[in-house]
Design a protein around this motif. Sequence first.
Motif, PDB file in Angstrom:
ATOM      1  N   LYS A 106     -34.866  16.714  56.184  1.00 43.34           N
ATOM      2  CA  LYS A 106     -36.281  16.486  56.148  1.00 43.34           C
ATOM      3  C   LYS A 106     -37.140  17.447  57.035  1.00 43.34           C
ATOM      4  O   LYS A 106     -36.979  17.424  58.317  1.00 43.34           O
ATOM      5  N   GLY A 110     -44.411  19.032  56.862  1.00 43.02           N
ATOM      6  CA  GLY A 110     -45.230  20.099  56.095  1.00 43.02           C
ATOM      7  C   GLY A 110     -45.715  20.608  57.632  1.00 43.02           C
ATOM      8  O   GLY A 110     -45.724  22.053  57.664  1.00 43.02           O
ATOM      9  N   GLY A 135     -42.370  18.244  53.501  1.00 45.49           N
ATOM     10  CA  GLY A 135     -43.465  17.166  53.178  1.00 45.49           C
ATOM     11  C   GLY A 135     -44.603  18.231  52.916  1.00 45.49           C
ATOM     12  O   GLY A 135     -44.512  19.438  52.478  1.00 45.49           O
ATOM     13  N   GLY A 146     -48.069  17.723  54.773  1.00 49.87           N
ATOM     14  CA  GLY A 146     -48.826  17.216  55.924  1.00 49.87           C
ATOM     15  C   GLY A 146     -49.647  18.438  56.466  1.00 49.87           C
ATOM     16  O   GLY A 146     -50.823  18.387  56.919  1.00 49.87           O
ATOM     17  N   PHE A 205     -52.389  18.647  52.475  1.00 48.21           N
ATOM     18  CA  PHE A 205     -53.317  17.162  52.230  1.00 48.21           C
ATOM     19  C   PHE A 205     -52.242  16.247  52.643  1.00 48.21           C
ATOM     20  O   PHE A 205     -51.089  16.427  52.291  1.00 48.21           O
ATOM     21  N   GLY A 241     -52.800  12.002  51.691  1.00 47.96           N
ATOM     22  CA  GLY A 241     -53.548  10.935  50.823  1.00 47.96           C
ATOM     23  C   GLY A 241     -54.326  10.179  51.730  1.00 47.96           C
ATOM     24  O   GLY A 241     -55.480   9.846  51.575  1.00 47.96           O
ATOM     25  N   GLY A 251     -55.595  11.131  46.071  1.00 44.98           N
ATOM     26  CA  GLY A 251     -55.388  11.975  47.392  1.00 44.98           C
ATOM     27  C   GLY A 251     -53.667  11.996  47.509  1.00 44.98           C
ATOM     28  O   GLY A 251     -53.303  12.783  47.816  1.00 44.98           O
ATOM     29  N   GLY A 264     -51.556  15.082  47.940  1.00 43.94           N
ATOM     30  CA  GLY A 264     -50.499  15.204  48.839  1.00 43.94           C
ATOM     31  C   GLY A 264     -49.020  15.758  48.400  1.00 43.94           C
ATOM     32  O   GLY A 264     -48.504  16.723  48.813  1.00 43.94           O
ATOM     33  N   MET A 265     -48.820  15.059  47.249  1.00 42.75           N
ATOM     34  CA  MET A 265     -47.566  15.415  46.594  1.00 42.75           C
ATOM     35  C   MET A 265     -47.651  16.790  45.949  1.00 42.75           C
ATOM     36  O   MET A 265     -46.350  17.648  46.079  1.00 42.75           O
ATOM     37  N   GLY A 313     -42.216  14.225  46.690  1.00 44.91           N
ATOM     38  CA  GLY A 313     -42.028  13.248  47.318  1.00 44.91           C
ATOM     39  C   GLY A 313     -41.255  12.259  46.385  1.00 44.91           C
ATOM     40  O   GLY A 313     -40.076  12.809  45.814  1.00 44.91           O
ATOM     41  N   GLY A 326     -42.569  10.728  44.089  1.00 45.23           N
ATOM     42  CA  GLY A 326     -43.466  10.893  42.646  1.00 45.23           C
ATOM     43  C   GLY A 326     -44.582   9.791  42.698  1.00 45.23           C
ATOM     44  O   GLY A 326     -45.171   9.416  41.655  1.00 45.23           O
ATOM     45  N   PRO A 354     -47.610   7.147  44.679  1.00 44.70           N
ATOM     46  CA  PRO A 354     -48.594   7.147  45.587  1.00 44.70           C
ATOM     47  C   PRO A 354     -47.877   6.105  46.729  1.00 44.70           C
ATOM     48  O   PRO A 354     -47.235   5.114  46.346  1.00 44.70           O
ATOM     49  N   PHE A 355     -48.757   5.989  47.691  1.00 48.01           N
ATOM     50  CA  PHE A 355     -48.383   4.929  48.821  1.00 48.01           C
ATOM     51  C   PHE A 355     -47.178   5.328  49.342  1.00 48.01           C
ATOM     52  O   PHE A 355     -46.481   4.520  50.159  1.00 48.01           O
ATOM     53  N   THR A 397     -44.123   7.960  51.254  1.00 44.16           N
ATOM     54  CA  THR A 397     -44.216   9.350  52.341  1.00 44.16           C
ATOM     55  C   THR A 397     -43.054  10.144  51.928  1.00 44.16           C
ATOM     56  O   THR A 397     -42.271   9.626  51.274  1.00 44.16           O
ATOM     57  N   ASP A 419     -40.942  11.014  54.218  1.00 41.10           N
ATOM     58  CA  ASP A 419     -39.724  10.382  54.611  1.00 41.10           C
ATOM     59  C   ASP A 419     -39.034   9.227  53.959  1.00 41.10           C
ATOM     60  O   ASP A 419     -37.737   9.277  54.028  1.00 41.10           O
TER      61      ASP A 419
HETATM   62  N1  UDP Z   1     -46.848  11.497  49.022  1.00 43.67           N
HETATM   63  C1  UDP Z   1     -47.038  10.595  48.153  1.00 43.67           C
HETATM   64  N2  UDP Z   1     -45.756  10.213  47.815  1.00 43.67           N
HETATM   65  C2  UDP Z   1     -44.691  10.208  48.150  1.00 43.67           C
HETATM   66  C3  UDP Z   1     -44.553  11.296  49.106  1.00 43.67           C
HETATM   67  C4  UDP Z   1     -45.823  11.810  49.662  1.00 43.67           C
HETATM   68  O1  UDP Z   1     -47.860   9.997  47.885  1.00 43.67           O
HETATM   69  O2  UDP Z   1     -43.577   9.981  47.749  1.00 43.67           O
HETATM   70  C5  UDP Z   1     -48.255  12.095  49.498  1.00 43.67           C
HETATM   71  C6  UDP Z   1     -49.035  11.194  50.595  1.00 43.67           C
HETATM   72  O3  UDP Z   1     -50.243  11.581  50.176  1.00 43.67           O
HETATM   73  C7  UDP Z   1     -48.620  12.191  51.706  1.00 43.67           C
HETATM   74  C8  UDP Z   1     -48.650  13.649  51.271  1.00 43.67           C
HETATM   75  O4  UDP Z   1     -47.916  13.160  49.910  1.00 43.67           O
HETATM   76  O5  UDP Z   1     -49.530  12.118  53.036  1.00 43.67           O
HETATM   77  C9  UDP Z   1     -47.556  14.560  52.152  1.00 43.67           C
HETATM   78  O6  UDP Z   1     -46.621  13.983  52.448  1.00 43.67           O
HETATM   79  P1  UDP Z   1     -46.157  13.367  53.952  1.00 43.67           P
HETATM   80  O7  UDP Z   1     -47.439  12.853  54.474  1.00 43.67           O
HETATM   81  O8  UDP Z   1     -44.999  12.698  53.846  1.00 43.67           O
HETATM   82  O9  UDP Z   1     -45.739  15.102  54.573  1.00 43.67           O
HETATM   83  P2  UDP Z   1     -45.330  15.477  56.127  1.00 43.67           P
HETATM   84  O10 UDP Z   1     -45.863  14.529  57.095  1.00 43.67           O
HETATM   85  O11 UDP Z   1     -43.844  15.435  56.255  1.00 43.67           O
HETATM   86  O12 UDP Z   1     -45.580  16.765  56.137  1.00 43.67           O
END
Ligand code: UDP
Length: 240
Positions: free
Chosen positions: A13, A16, A54, A56, A59, A61, A74, A78-79, A135, A137, A139-140, A142, A144
Amino acid sequence: MSNPHKYHRILLKLSGEALMGEADYGIDPKVIGRLADEIIEVQRAGIQIGVVIGGGNIFRGAGLAAAGMDRVTGDHMGMLATVMNALAMQDAIEKRGGFARVTSAIQIHDVAEDYIRRRAIRHIEKGRIVLFAAGTGNPFFTTDSAAALRAVEIGADLLLKATKVDGVYTADPAKHSDAVRYEQLGYDKVIEHKLEVMDTAAIALCRDQQMPLRIYDMTVPGNLMRIMRGEAIGTLVCGD
Ligand code: UDP
């Protein structure tokens, strides 16, 4: 390919933010290039590897919702940001002679194939580096949680979370000079003590499926391969 290493198949993992380097936004080509080199080195050593990236650095959400946007929209943004990062990593891997496939949990056929578990496993078995984008697929969630989910789905024997610190500490090492790094931790302790490892949904899935998780410092070149050789770098989260 014969593989003398400790692991057969891993899921890495990368946040971003890991791709930004010292910048505030976007992707640093030097950083993504070095990470691609390390991923290819592991694959060439005979270890099958999937990567969840990721978004981040572009974007999140929750951040967009705090600024007034609809949360689900949002999260979709992010996805889609994770898809962009995965495409950049695919490019970096291919420029270095490796083989990569982006598989997306959101249908986006012109740029990536759909995530189909059996197809993804087939790619991995053939030595392709599979980049799991979008991710879960949904919302809500992450990335992770997506990493824990994909690790379990592909039957990885280790989930690795690449960070900028060398493991999990009793307190924030930047603020507390007496903070001590855990060599090993149980899943429940991570959840009970709200240790900043991965979000609770991801840790709970790892716990329920007994997926070992190692948190390590990806800013130190070579750490990924050292872990593959069995060195106890960072912190291992596993059953008590
Ligand atoms: N996201 C989502 N569903 C998921 C994975 C990600 O909605 O299964 C969106 C969520 O808005 C998240 C963004 O995609 O904030 C980016 O992913 P994440 O924050 O996990 O990225 P990282 O912190 O690892 O860069």
